[in-house]
Structures are given as structure tokens and as C-alpha cells.
Design a protein around this motif. Structure first.
Motif, PDB file in Angstrom:
ATOM      1  N   PRO A   6      29.754  -5.285  35.812  1.00 20.58           N
ATOM      2  CA  PRO A   6      31.531  -6.112  35.670  1.00 20.58           C
ATOM      3  C   PRO A   6      32.340  -5.888  36.575  1.00 20.58           C
ATOM      4  CG  PRO A   6      31.310  -5.128  33.390  1.00 20.58           C
ATOM      5  CD  PRO A   6      29.967  -4.464  34.138  1.00 20.58           C
ATOM      6  N   PRO A   7      32.618  -6.378  37.549  1.00 22.46           N
ATOM      7  CA  PRO A   7      32.966  -5.816  38.809  1.00 22.46           C
ATOM      8  C   PRO A   7      34.535  -5.127  38.152  1.00 22.46           C
ATOM      9  CG  PRO A   7      33.081  -8.064  38.734  1.00 22.46           C
ATOM     10  CD  PRO A   7      32.664  -7.506  37.697  1.00 22.46           C
ATOM     11  N   LEU A  41      34.214 -14.626  46.761  1.00 19.79           N
ATOM     12  CA  LEU A  41      34.615 -15.262  44.799  1.00 19.79           C
ATOM     13  C   LEU A  41      33.488 -14.129  44.220  1.00 19.79           C
ATOM     14  CD1 LEU A  41      33.265 -18.973  45.408  1.00 19.79           C
ATOM     15  CD2 LEU A  41      34.706 -18.285  43.502  1.00 19.79           C
ATOM     16  N   LEU A  42      33.232 -13.404  44.971  1.00 14.12           N
ATOM     17  CA  LEU A  42      32.485 -12.222  44.711  1.00 14.12           C
ATOM     18  C   LEU A  42      33.156 -11.222  44.643  1.00 14.12           C
ATOM     19  CD1 LEU A  42      29.160 -11.875  46.965  1.00 14.12           C
ATOM     20  CD2 LEU A  42      29.462 -12.309  44.123  1.00 14.12           C
ATOM     21  N   TYR A  43      34.536 -10.969  45.664  1.00 11.99           N
ATOM     22  CA  TYR A  43      35.272  -9.758  45.344  1.00 11.99           C
ATOM     23  C   TYR A  43      35.955  -9.745  44.382  1.00 11.99           C
ATOM     24  CZ  TYR A  43      37.967  -5.718  47.357  1.00 11.99           C
ATOM     25  OH  TYR A  43      39.037  -5.109  47.023  1.00 11.99           O
ATOM     26  N   TYR A  44      37.253 -11.027  44.472  1.00 12.89           N
ATOM     27  CA  TYR A  44      38.139 -11.574  43.358  1.00 12.89           C
ATOM     28  C   TYR A  44      37.341 -11.823  41.876  1.00 12.89           C
ATOM     29  CZ  TYR A  44      41.297 -10.215  46.913  1.00 12.89           C
ATOM     30  OH  TYR A  44      41.428  -9.467  48.303  1.00 12.89           O
ATOM     31  N   GLN A  45      36.384 -11.449  41.852  1.00 14.41           N
ATOM     32  CA  GLN A  45      35.760 -12.226  40.637  1.00 14.41           C
ATOM     33  C   GLN A  45      36.409 -11.699  39.286  1.00 14.41           C
ATOM     34  OE1 GLN A  45      31.900 -11.397  39.038  1.00 14.41           O
ATOM     35  NE2 GLN A  45      31.893  -9.958  41.212  1.00 14.41           N
ATOM     36  N   GLU A 150      32.197  -3.937  49.801  1.00 17.66           N
ATOM     37  CA  GLU A 150      31.694  -4.089  48.677  1.00 17.66           C
ATOM     38  C   GLU A 150      30.917  -5.402  48.534  1.00 17.66           C
ATOM     39  OE1 GLU A 150      31.983  -3.336  45.256  1.00 17.66           O
ATOM     40  OE2 GLU A 150      33.213  -1.628  45.785  1.00 17.66           O
ATOM     41  N   ASN A 151      31.103  -6.558  49.213  1.00 19.17           N
ATOM     42  CA  ASN A 151      30.339  -7.572  49.501  1.00 19.17           C
ATOM     43  C   ASN A 151      28.188  -7.366  50.266  1.00 19.17           C
ATOM     44  OD1 ASN A 151      33.020  -9.946  50.041  1.00 19.17           O
ATOM     45  ND2 ASN A 151      31.756  -9.506  48.312  1.00 19.17           N
ATOM     46  N   LEU A 153      27.609  -3.945  49.869  1.00 19.07           N
ATOM     47  CA  LEU A 153      26.846  -3.823  48.453  1.00 19.07           C
ATOM     48  C   LEU A 153      25.987  -5.135  47.660  1.00 19.07           C
ATOM     49  CD1 LEU A 153      28.794  -0.762  47.334  1.00 19.07           C
ATOM     50  CD2 LEU A 153      26.825  -0.654  48.518  1.00 19.07           C
ATOM     51  N   GLU A 154      26.510  -5.670  47.475  1.00 16.98           N
ATOM     52  CA  GLU A 154      26.249  -6.774  46.563  1.00 16.98           C
ATOM     53  C   GLU A 154      24.998  -7.790  47.155  1.00 16.98           C
ATOM     54  OE1 GLU A 154      26.120  -9.989  43.489  1.00 16.98           O
ATOM     55  OE2 GLU A 154      27.636  -8.144  43.274  1.00 16.98           O
ATOM     56  N   SER A 155      24.459  -7.674  48.146  1.00 12.88           N
ATOM     57  CA  SER A 155      24.430  -8.733  48.658  1.00 12.88           C
ATOM     58  C   SER A 155      22.704  -7.887  48.984  1.00 12.88           C
ATOM     59  CB  SER A 155      25.049  -9.147  50.853  1.00 12.88           C
ATOM     60  OG  SER A 155      25.124  -8.033  50.905  1.00 12.88           O
ATOM     61  N   ILE A 156      23.123  -6.141  49.024  1.00 11.23           N
ATOM     62  CA  ILE A 156      21.402  -5.662  49.325  1.00 11.23           C
ATOM     63  C   ILE A 156      21.305  -5.287  47.809  1.00 11.23           C
ATOM     64  CG2 ILE A 156      22.031  -4.873  51.935  1.00 11.23           C
ATOM     65  CD1 ILE A 156      23.218  -2.352  50.488  1.00 11.23           C
ATOM     66  N   GLY A 157      21.549  -5.770  47.223  1.00  9.76           N
ATOM     67  CA  GLY A 157      21.425  -5.523  45.280  1.00  9.76           C
ATOM     68  C   GLY A 157      21.629  -3.696  44.680  1.00  9.76           C
ATOM     69  N   LEU A 158      22.433  -3.593  45.721  1.00  6.32           N
ATOM     70  CA  LEU A 158      22.788  -2.569  44.986  1.00  6.32           C
ATOM     71  C   LEU A 158      23.988  -2.088  43.560  1.00  6.32           C
ATOM     72  CD1 LEU A 158      23.163  -0.107  47.696  1.00  6.32           C
ATOM     73  CD2 LEU A 158      21.511   0.057  46.174  1.00  6.32           C
ATOM     74  N   LYS A 159      24.384  -3.134  43.672  1.00  7.18           N
ATOM     75  CA  LYS A 159      25.192  -3.977  42.486  1.00  7.18           C
ATOM     76  C   LYS A 159      24.732  -5.409  42.127  1.00  7.18           C
ATOM     77  CE  LYS A 159      29.575  -2.867  42.579  1.00  7.18           C
ATOM     78  NZ  LYS A 159      31.000  -3.083  43.251  1.00  7.18           N
ATOM     79  N   ARG A 160      24.836  -5.847  40.539  1.00  4.47           N
ATOM     80  CA  ARG A 160      24.447  -7.116  40.330  1.00  4.47           C
ATOM     81  C   ARG A 160      26.016  -7.986  39.721  1.00  4.47           C
ATOM     82  NH1 ARG A 160      22.155 -10.461  42.486  1.00  4.47           N
ATOM     83  NH2 ARG A 160      20.776 -11.101  41.255  1.00  4.47           N
ATOM     84  N   THR A 161      26.892  -8.956  39.507  1.00  3.81           N
ATOM     85  CA  THR A 161      27.986  -9.404  39.629  1.00  3.81           C
ATOM     86  C   THR A 161      27.710 -10.027  38.597  1.00  3.81           C
ATOM     87  OG1 THR A 161      28.766  -9.600  40.934  1.00  3.81           O
ATOM     88  CG2 THR A 161      29.426  -7.677  40.702  1.00  3.81           C
ATOM     89  N   PRO A 162      28.958 -10.454  38.088  1.00  6.31           N
ATOM     90  CA  PRO A 162      28.132 -12.560  36.996  1.00  6.31           C
ATOM     91  C   PRO A 162      28.677 -12.937  37.995  1.00  6.31           C
ATOM     92  CG  PRO A 162      29.724 -10.714  35.730  1.00  6.31           C
ATOM     93  CD  PRO A 162      29.259 -10.227  36.899  1.00  6.31           C
TER      94      PRO A 162
END
Length: 178
Positions: A6-7, A41-45, A150-151, A153-162
Motif C-alpha cells: 500500500p502506498p 493516479l499512482l502517486y496520490y492513490q 516514486e513512479n 520505482l513502480e514502473s520498473i517493478g520494485l514496488k507494486r501498488t493497487p
């Protein structure tokens, strides 16, 4: 699904107040506008989720049965659409090539089905209004350096968020983080 994190909740100052920067998007550059929306959307989810939940709680207090029926209908239609899209190649191609039309088709089908049940007002105000507010904020909120990091990290797969999983299900994963 176990690696989904969860972010963090972003501060009110970062989300809306003094340090937040807003600008009308350039509607002539749709790729850049789409990129801004996806990344916000990814950052402020977490913030978006809490705002939508707060509004739904208010509507649920005022019209609990209609909200429950409307939410159930929209959820079932959305899950049905994803199931069909994952199991049918032509629908999957359409979803990837036309994500906006796909989401609008879900919303239109939900509206028609809910209106048959008499829950149009609850659907419009309880579900569509928070989505509209999220999309407006994601469209006009300028990205910060922390947002961009932060985005990535999400895009390269180091973080997965809802939200990352939802965007991936809607066929937008290739654009997130760019």
C-alpha cells in the motif's frame, strides 16, 4: 499479489495546499496529459482512495440500500468486463487499443443497469462524482521530483501498488512511470 505494497498517504500540503502546483493540461498533447494522469493516479492513490471513501460514506449514510445496489452492479460489471477481456483475444486487443472507450463502456453499461434498478442518483453522486474529482485532480496536478521517482520505482517493478495493478488490468501499464 503478496508483493503489493500500500502506498503512503501524501500530506495535505502536498496533495492540495501550499506546496501543490496546479496547471491546466495541454489538451493538444494527449500523450503528455495521459502520462500526467497515470503518474498522479499512482502517486496520490491513497489520497484518492480516502477522498472517494469519505464521499461514499456520506452517500451511504444518506442512501445505504441504493449505494449498496449501485456498488454491487458496478463491481460485477467491471469484474465481468475484465474476465471477458482476459479470455477473449479481440476484446483484449480493443481494451489495449482503446482504454478510454473501454472504461466509458463499463460506466455506460453500469449506468444503464443501475437505472433499471432505480439507483441512478446514487450511482451518479456516490460513484461517478468521486471518480470525476480524482480525474480532475490527476489532470491538473503538476508532478514533483518525488512523484517522478516514486513512479519510476513502480514502473520498473520494485514496488507494486493497487493502482498499478488496476492500471495494468486496464491496459495502461506500458505508460505508467514514463
Amino acid at each position: 499479489m503478496a508483493d503489493v505494497q500500500p502506498p503512503p498517504l501524501r500530506s495535505l500540503d502536498d496533495f492540495l495546499l501550499s506546496s501543490a502546483r496546479f496547471a491546466v493540461p495541454d489538451v493538444r498533447d494527449l500523450d503528455r496529459w495521459n502520462n500526467r494522469i497515470i503518474n498522479n493516479l499512482l502517486y496520490y492513490q491513497s489520497n484518492y482512495f480516502l477522498c472517494a471513501l469519505g464521499f461514499l460514506l456520506i452517500v451511504g449514510y444518506l442512501q445505504p440500500l441504493q449505494l449498496f445496489v449501485g456498488g454491487t452492479v458496478v463491481t460485477l460489471l467491471f469484474l465481468g468486463f475484465i474476465w471477458v477481456a482476459e479470455n477473449q483475444a479481440p476484446i483484449r486487443r480493443f481494451r489495449r487499443n482503446h482504454p478510454l472507450i473501454s472504461v466509458l463502456a463499463i460506466l455506460l453499461a453500469s449506468y444503464l443497469f443501475v437505472s433499471v434498478l432505480g439507483g441512478v442518483a446514487v450511482f451518479l453522486f456516490g460513484i461517478a462524482f468521486p471518480i470525476l474529482m480524482v480525474l480532475i485532480h490527476a489532470s491538473v496536478r503538476l508532478r514533483s521530483l518525488k512523484n517522478k521517482l516514486e513512479n519510476k520505482l513502480e514502473s520498473i517493478g520494485l514496488k507494486r501498488t493497487p493502482m498499478g495493478l488496476l492500471l495494468e488490468a486496464l491496459g495502461q501499464e506500458q505508460e505508467a512511470g514514463s
